[in-house]
Design an enzyme around this catalytic site. Structure first.
Site, PDB file in Angstrom:
ATOM      1  N   CYS A 152       0.820  -1.213   0.000  1.00 28.81           N
ATOM      2  CA  CYS A 152       0.000   0.000   0.000  1.00 28.81           C
ATOM      3  C   CYS A 152       0.850   1.258   0.000  1.00 28.81           C
ATOM      4  O   CYS A 152       0.533   2.237  -0.625  1.00 28.81           O
ATOM      5  CB  CYS A 152      -0.956  -0.008   1.173  1.00 28.81           C
ATOM      6  SG  CYS A 152      -0.327  -0.764   2.644  1.00 28.81           S
ATOM      7  N   VAL A 156       0.407   4.314  -2.516  1.00 23.69           N
ATOM      8  CA  VAL A 156      -0.086   5.629  -2.113  1.00 23.69           C
ATOM      9  C   VAL A 156       0.825   6.739  -2.629  1.00 23.69           C
ATOM     10  O   VAL A 156       0.364   7.776  -3.092  1.00 23.69           O
ATOM     11  CB  VAL A 156      -0.247   5.704  -0.580  1.00 23.69           C
ATOM     12  CG1 VAL A 156      -0.506   7.136  -0.132  1.00 23.69           C
ATOM     13  CG2 VAL A 156      -1.398   4.829  -0.137  1.00 23.69           C
TER      14      VAL A 156
HETATM   15  S1  SF4 Z   1       1.957  -1.320   5.775  1.00 25.83           S
HETATM   16 FE1  SF4 Z   1       3.543  -0.390   7.003  1.00 25.83          FE
HETATM   17  S2  SF4 Z   1       2.762  -0.566   9.081  1.00 25.83           S
HETATM   18 FE2  SF4 Z   1       1.637  -2.020   7.873  1.00 25.83          FE
HETATM   19  S3  SF4 Z   1       2.791  -3.952   8.046  1.00 25.83           S
HETATM   20 FE3  SF4 Z   1       3.515  -2.893   6.234  1.00 25.83          FE
HETATM   21  S4  SF4 Z   1       5.306  -1.789   6.918  1.00 25.83           S
HETATM   22 FE4  SF4 Z   1       4.151  -2.328   8.740  1.00 25.83          FE
END
Ligand code: SF4
Lengths: 519, 454
Positions: A152, A156
């Protein structure tokens, strides 16, 4: 030292001691500002129909999720190809989770690296991380291909994988020819199955395009005799073996597109390698000329199927996980139809034996009310199996069931399947719901048996329903994934798992009168 | 509040001696690395068992991680629930604040927890949501503390996340409550997470010496007891890496003296108990501790005898982080096991100094991760056993190396005197299991010599 000479208490027995019971009582004063009676009332309320309604109206919070995210599926997909290193573009944590998650299920190491993005990558983009990461990982782990997916975070900030990989080549970090496949897999869309699909499609389309081969499907001659088989997001290494057995019995040539069973079921030789087995990279472009493609997880492999039938212009037969007798029949018919070969006698015989086994057990299965949780294709298979054994699916939850294939939605297919049998008349299919919803269902309208992953154990325990662990992930039992659950052999395995759980329960709940030797 | 930048921490002194190395090294892209700061923050805070822990982000962070850590509870289990806002693409575009707000309300209404911890993740930190503001107004609305934990994965490593969690405790929890009159005040245990129930063994020991635990930070903790942690007389920092800053801050704010200690190994355990009594400034307690530790050590050495015989001279490679890297060495030394290789990638300068104090010159330091590096050490140093975390376990199995899990997934408690015994037992079992022989010998038809002799 062969036997335990020490008397060290573990905390299960330790806490039964009087002073700890006492201590626990004392602690209660600051646990929650309510009395025992209130606690009991709240617990009772949580089991009520009124609460269930509230629970089902819950919109904005997920409690005890039953899905993982896209890149986790991509990592599994990448491990299905020979000497391929999964490479996760994002911050390091996600990758650590994927590795633990998969390793805890398969009890095997998971080679996978990440670009370890940090806050400057968040501001300036992750290109440098990606380029450095490619350089380091290729040097360290010597893969023959790298398969990159995003998380993500990378999505983003809008990182452009294609141009970053191009820049890595311009910079000379990897050569012009070095294969790097990729796909975009933000975690805020889809689930592990869509991520699996994205990576399979990413890899096969990439290898096909760069090979310059033109697809002439079913054209016979040198390359056209094989059948393509896709198993999908497959948590059972045993299913790969079973599929090989079946195809071997047909005596047909085939290519498994994405076979991670080697990586997740390698022998103990005393030497660890990073890569075991997997589909040969050179077989992938050849697959474009196959007789046709058989897919065993049609909802999971949606995009891949579209690609194969579109770009490769290939005949495709898409099924859901072939569980049970009917499910396996469909599978064999499909192989027979695609290859033009008759169903071999050995499999017919095996079918007969498994039908015999089902008959032996049927008195214990008939009318057993079951709750099911899983991925869409697995659920279609499980529902079919339950219906043919006289078990009655009652509650069905599919967190990632909001998918369709050829415009048929999972939910509609599941409901049609249930409607086709009197044993399905009580069932309700819930998509997009979580395991806390399932808890309400189990407590409000109890069943005899729950079927699902290890995560379901909390709800099952609350409701005092025995759990048969099928699906993904299974963390708290060993070796389940080594036994196939597809095919006739798999049906037999499923059957013994389920019927023996029921028999065990009979024994456990029996104090005297009906405690018998023969069942 | 913006997530705290890593270099702000780097400039901050840590412990009595300012560490020279960067406290939280950055991971290298393209290498297999450990967990993120989000993971680290959860490690620290999830053991507050009666609180609700809500992950604000896409399904990744919660879906892949809920209830997979062996931190045990003696009562409430709310902390075991995986709560997530499960953001989807439209939330990313239009913002997830409303979803967060409603999630908090739902949890408060349904589960009535004493507090809710809300964790930011990479995505919610990037989209710039004002989580602190949402938490603040939510707390006012629902009348219980709603604590933002600003530790998204990308700010750095797991260790940094531990520290950011400690920050959240300082800012929002510690000092906000008062103990009931008559509560005996004693020691806060900081950085002990009750993996496999270790905390309970420790507490049992402390109680036998008449030392009471004021707040558990955070193994098997209850929210309320942490609110009055500032009333303790002594802080013991069990995991130095993570929460030393917390202890330092409590010293300057509340004048609570602290020390770093460990419960791995009899000597370390004795030292820690003595230190507590000493800092409590209670002669009688000191005498009690002396009697207790003498008795326990004597009994232990008696009980250990059969194991020592079997373990003497065995060689181990230890790959773990933080305080365990040196304190487990002490425990192993007491058993006669020689540490021939030790991981240092997660160790502070202080840790490394302590390692050096405890091992001989021919011990290899393994500064970087990666399975192959550890395996190389095992082979070159002819180690008999590997002691590491779960992610390395299956690699060890592939290489047919006896293995003991020392990290958070372990199911055995190794703290205190009984812990040493358990460790001895596990080592012996792991080394002596017949499976190694089976694995090492080829199938009969692959052996040399005529069939009747094989
Ligand atoms: S998105 Fe960011 S906070 Fe979530 S598991 Fe992955 S590294 Fe960790």
């Amino acid at each position: 030292m062969s036997k335990d000479e020490l008397n060290i208490k573990d905390n299960t027995s330790l806490f039964k001691e009087e002073r700890y019971v006492q201590q626990r009582e004392n602690k209660k004063q600051f646990e929650a500002p309510c009395s025992e009676q209130e606690t009991a009332e709240a617990l009772a309320y949580s089991k009520s129909a009124e609460y269930m309604e509230k629970n089902f109206n819950r919109q904005n919070v997920v409690i005890n999720p039953h899905k993982a995210c896209q890149p986790l599926g991509s990592v599994m997909a990448a491990l299905g190809f020979e000497k391929t290193l999964p490479f996760v573009h994002g911050s390091q944590g996600c990758n650590a989770y994927f590795r633990s998650h998969l390793s805890r299920h398969f009890k095997e190491p998971t080679p996978s690296v990440s670009t370890s993005m940090t806050e400057d990558a968040a501001v300036f983009g992750g290109m440098n991380n990606l380029i450095d990461g490619l350089e380091n990982s290729v040097a360290l782990y010597k893969p023959e291909m790298v398969a990159i997916c995003t998380t993500c975070m990378a999505e983003v900030i809008g990182d452009d994988l294609n141009s970053f990989i191009g820049n890595a080549r311009i910079k000379g970090v990897i050569s012009e020819e070095y294969p790097v496949a990729y796909c975009n897999t933000p975690s805020f869309v889809g689930s592990h199955i869509t991520g699996y699909d994205a990576m399979i499609k990413g890899i096969i389309s990439y290898l096909y395009t760069r090979s310059g081969i033109e697809s002439k499907p079913g054209s016979g001659a040198e390359s056209g005799e094989k059948l393509n088989v896709l198993l999908g997001f497959e948590p059972y290494t045993g299913n790969f073996a079973e599929m090989r057995k079946i195809l071997g019995a047909f005596d047909t040539q085939y290519t498994l597109l994405g076979d991670h069973s080697g990586n997740y079921d390698s022998p103990a030789t005393g030497e660890y390698e990073y890569y075991y087995g997997g589909t040969k990279l050179e077989d992938v472009p050849q697959a474009a000329n196959a007789l046709g493609t058989l897919s065993l997880q049609k909802y999971t492999l949606k995009k891949t199927q579209e690609y194969i039938s579109g770009t490769w212009n290939q005949q495709i037969t898409a099924l859901s996980t072939p569980l049970g007798i009917k499910g396996t029949d469909k599978l064999l018919e499909a192989v027979s139809e695609l290859t033009g070969l008759p169903v071999p006698a050995s499999l017919s015989e095996e079918r007969g034996r498994v039908v015999d086994a089902l008959m032996d057990s049927h008195p214990y299965l008939h009318g057993k009310r079951v709750a099911l949780v899983g991925d869409p294709d697995l659920l279609i298979g499980l529902i079919g199996f339950c219906l043919e054994t006289g078990m009655e699916p009652v509650h069905i939850i599919c967190s990632n069931g909001d998918v369709d294939y050829n415009e048929v939605k999972f939910k509609d297919e599941a409901e049609a399947l249930l409607a086709s049998s009197p044993y399905g008349s009580e069932a309700a299919v819930h998509v997009g719901k979580d395991l806390w919803h399932m808890r309400s269902l189990l407590l409000n309208d109890s069943v005899d048996l729950a079927i699902g992953s290890s995560h379901l154990k909390f709800a099952a325990k609350d409701a005092e329903v025995p759990l048969v662990r099928i699906g993904f992930p299974i963390f708290d039992r060993h070796h389940m994934h080594r036994y196939p659950i597809i095919g006739y052999q798999g049906t037999l395995n499923l059957l013994s798992l389920i019927v023996n759980t029921i028999l065990q329960q009979l024994d456990d709940n029996n104090s005297g009168f009906n405690f018998e030797l023969v069942r | 509040m913006d997530p705290v930048r890593q270099d702000e921490f780097d400039s901050e002194a840590c412990g009595s001696i300012a560490p020279k190395a960067k406290p939280c090294p950055r991971p290298k892209p393209g290498e297999a690395a450990g967990g993120c700061s989000f993971d680290g923050a959860q490690i620290t805070l999830l053991p507050i068992m009666d609180a609700a822990h809500l992950v604000h982000g896409p399904i990744a962070c919660a879906g892949n991680s809920w209830e997979s850590r062996g931190t045990l509870s003696s009562g409430p289990s709310l902390s075991q629930y995986g709560f997530a806002t499960d953001l989807t693409d439209s939330d990313i575009i239009f913002g997830g604040e409303k979803k967060l707000k409603e999630s908090i309300d739902y949890i408060a209404g349904r589960f009535a927890p004493p507090a809710i911890f809300v964790y930011s993740t990479c995505v919610t930190a990037l989209t710039g949501e004002d989580m602190d503001a949402v938490c603040k107004t939510a707390a006012e609305r629902i009348g219980i503390p709603v604590i933002p934990v600003n530790s998204p994965g990308f700010v750095g490593s797991k260790n940094l996340g531990n520290r950011l969690a400690g920050d959240a405790l300082l800012q929002y929890v510690i000092g906000t409550g008062e103990p009931e009159p008559g509560t005996p005040l004693g020691v806060n245990l900081i950085g002990e997470y009750n993996i496999a129930g270790e905390m309970w063994d420790i507490e049992k020991l402390m109680n036998s010496a008449g030392i009471s635990v004021t707040s558990r930070i955070t193994g098997d903790a209850r929210y309320k007891e942490i609110t009055w942690a500032h009333r303790a007389k002594v802080n013991m920092v069990v995991c130095s890496r993570a929460l030393l800053g917390l202890a330092r801050e409590m010293e300057s704010r509340y004048g609570i003296p602290y020390f770093e200690g460990s419960f791995y190994g009899a000597k370390e355990t004795t030292y820690s108990l003595r230190q507590m009594a000493y800092l409590m400034n209670d002669r009688e307690m000191e005498r009690r501790v002396d009697r207790l530790t003498e008795r326990e050590e004597a009994r232990l050495s008696q009980d250990l005898r059969p194991y020592r015989k079997l373990l003497k001279g065995k060689r181990a490679v230890l790959y773990t982080g933080g305080v365990k890297s040196w304190s487990v060495i002490s425990a192993l030394k007491e058993l006669g096991v020689q540490v021939v290789g030790v991981g240092t990638n997660k160790s502070t300068e202080d840790d490394v100094r302590r390692i050096a104090d405890r091992v001989g010159d021919d011990t290899e330091y393994i500064p970087e991760g990666g399975a192959s590096r550890i395996l190389k050490t095992v082979k070159e140093r002819k180690a008999d056993i590997m002691i590491a975390g779960g992610r390395n376990m299956y690699v060890a199995m592939k290489e047919q190396i006896p293995f003991i899990d020392i990290n958070q997934e372990r199911h055995k408690a190794y703290a205190g005197y009984e812990g040493v015994l358990r460790l001895a037992k596990e080592l012996t079992y792991s080394l002596a299991n017949p499976v190694w022989k089976l694995a090492a010998s080829p199938a009969p038809w692959d052996r040399e010599g005529p069939a009747y002799e094989r």
